[in-house]
Design an enzyme around this catalytic site. Structure first.
Site, mmCIF file in Angstrom:
data_model
loop_
_atom_site.group_PDB
_atom_site.id
_atom_site.type_symbol
_atom_site.label_atom_id
_atom_site.label_comp_id
_atom_site.label_asym_id
_atom_site.label_seq_id
_atom_site.Cartn_x
_atom_site.Cartn_y
_atom_site.Cartn_z
ATOM 1 N N GLY A 23 27.715 39.056 37.240
ATOM 2 C CA GLY A 23 29.146 39.303 37.171
ATOM 3 C C GLY A 23 29.771 38.786 35.886
ATOM 4 N N GLU A 29 53.875 43.886 42.452
ATOM 5 C CA GLU A 29 53.847 44.064 41.005
ATOM 6 C C GLU A 29 53.665 45.530 40.624
ATOM 7 O OE1 GLU A 29 52.258 39.699 39.498
ATOM 8 O OE2 GLU A 29 50.787 41.284 39.867
ATOM 9 N N ASP A 36 35.724 35.726 43.981
ATOM 10 C CA ASP A 36 36.160 36.537 45.120
ATOM 11 C C ASP A 36 35.084 36.771 46.157
ATOM 12 O OD1 ASP A 36 38.605 36.683 43.921
ATOM 13 O OD2 ASP A 36 38.466 38.790 43.333
ATOM 14 N N GLY A 67 33.123 38.715 35.322
ATOM 15 C CA GLY A 67 34.538 38.466 35.537
ATOM 16 C C GLY A 67 34.908 37.049 35.141
ATOM 17 N N PHE A 68 36.033 36.567 35.653
ATOM 18 C CA PHE A 68 36.477 35.212 35.335
ATOM 19 C C PHE A 68 35.403 34.184 35.667
ATOM 20 C CE2 PHE A 68 40.844 37.043 36.029
ATOM 21 C CZ PHE A 68 41.289 36.850 34.725
#
Length: 428
Positions: free
Chosen positions: A15, A174, A304, A17-18
């Site tokens: 991954g 949002e 996540d 991601g962050f």
């Protein structure tokens, strides 16, 4: 990025991601060979996807090449491939496009995907907002709907320009607020001949209120800010079924809309099912205080995809970018400790507060401890926090330029639709 050194520990990060990026950076000085694999060759700044979808930011302000982030970190190798299964006992991961990779330490940070909760027609017709591709697909669809209505104005009455947004959390609010600004400040001028009086943006929340994670006064402010942007809020009802042009609610009400944005929930990446461990709600992988998977001290799950209990509050942490980044960094540091022959440390989440923006000059923040902020001051604080989280100075400069221009001009420069099909592929 350099070649592996023989006999050094092999760290496999799944991954980009962050969580994955944070972990890899923490291993910069570790005596190990780090391999990071992601099915995309770019890192996505997920909190700003809705701004890409609504034409405020360009693609390269939200996505950044993963390899570019590690040019100065020679112990990292990056591959572009889709992970399909993990054998924790054999310490081996299978992929679609490349040979299996064996590891000494694993960091699982593959994130999540939209959870449609079995809603009829959602998989086929809803637009989730979790990946870069999701945001681009929604952007192209919305612009395409307006162009179609321009060619055939009768489509407006059938709901071609109407949008339903599902979910009263940050993603839904949002997205709805940004769409309201796009519709009322830009597209109304782009297509002045279209009858837009009946065009609607409807936010649907199954619970009794929006923004349940915020205090009542912030919820009230958010509702008022959405109303100013032309968004209708419908609470206490849920989507039962979705077709390309109609959304049926469980109350029996039918909404005429050709676009439905899904921001109502997530479930862990499906690779979690291959681990052979008992999964928690949303198929998330439970981890211990040091973020290791039970029974496997060499395997960590973060972000996540993980079910993480805060050691300070004993509460399960939400699926947020800040949680992903902090857990990724901590797991990376714990792997470095293991390699150095040291003990791992338990993870403690540093809660900087919860924030969301409703639109230009309108945001809400609830700090740890209960203090709140709303309006323009909150919007500026929100912008500062998100600029700091962007991957590079170049990304920050791009976002700041677009935000500043939009703030002064109220323009959204990304209203460009590019058809990449070959001429023979276009149906005429």
């Amino acid at each position: 990025m350099g070649e592996a050194i023989k006999d050094r520990p092999r760290v496999l990060i799944l991954g980009g991601g962050f969580a994955g990026i944070g972990a890899a950076r923490e291993l910069k000085h570790a005596d190990a060979d780090v391999t990071l694999v992601d099915k995309h060759n770019y890192h996505t700044f997920q909190p700003l996807l809705y701004q890409l979808a609504t034409d405020l930011l360009e693609t390269d302000a939200v996505g950044h090449p993963i390899r570019d982030l590690f040019h100065e970190q020679p112990n990292v190798t990056v591959h572009n491939a889709n992970a399909t299964s993990i054998d924790l006992d054999e310490r081996r991961v299978q992929f679609d496009e490349i040979d299996p990779i064996e590891y000494d330490y694993l960091l699982l940070g593959l994130g999540a995907e939209a959870n449609f909760f079995g809603t009829e027609g959602a998989v086929e017709h809803a637009f989730p907002m979790y990946t870069l591709a999701d945001a681009l697909r929604l952007k192209e669809h919305i612009l395409g709907q307006w162009e179609a209505a321009d060619r055939d104005p009768s489509l407006v009455a059938d709901g071609a320009l109407n949008v339903v947004v599902v979910g009263g959390g940050p993603t839904g609010v949002e997205s709805a607020g940004a769409l309201g600004e796009l519709y009322r400040s830009e597209l109304v001028k782009d297509f002045p001949h279209l009858d837009q009086d009946g065009v609607t943006i409807t936010l649907v929340e199954a619970g009794p209120e929006l923004f349940t994670m915020f205090k009542p006064k912030l919820r009230e402010y958010a509702g008022e800010a959405l109303a100013k942007r032309g968004v209708d809020v419908l609470v206490g009802d849920a989507v039962e079924s979705i077709t390309p042009t109609r959304i049926k609610l469980k109350s029996g009400k039918v909404l005429e809309a050709h676009t439905l944005i899904w921001g109502a929930g997530l479930q862990a990446h499906p690779i979690a099912h291959s681990l052979g461990v008992e999964l928690q709600r949303g198929n998330r992988v439970p981890v211990g205080p040091d973020l290791t998977i039970a029974g496997h001290e060499d395997a960590f799950a973060v972000g996540d995809i993980a079910w993480i209990t805060d050691t300070k509050t004993d509460r399960v942490l939400p699926q947020l970018g800040s949680v992903a980044l902090q857990t990724g960094e901590h797991a990376g540091a714990n792997i470095a400790r293991r390699i150095a022959g040291e003990e791992t440390k338990p993870f403690a989440y540093h809660d900087k507060g919860t924030m969301a923006t409703i639109g230009r000059g309108a945001a809400v923040i609830q700090f740890h401890g209960g203090r709140t902020m709303k309006g323009s001051a909150a919007f500026l604080a929100w912008g500062a926090v998100h600029l700091a989280l962007l991957s590079t100075g170049e990304d920050r400069a791009k976002a700041m330029l677009n935000w500043t221009w939009a703030g002064f001009s109220h323009e959204r420069p990304g209203r460009i639709s590019v058809d990449t099909r070959k001429p023979e592929e276009v149906i005429r």
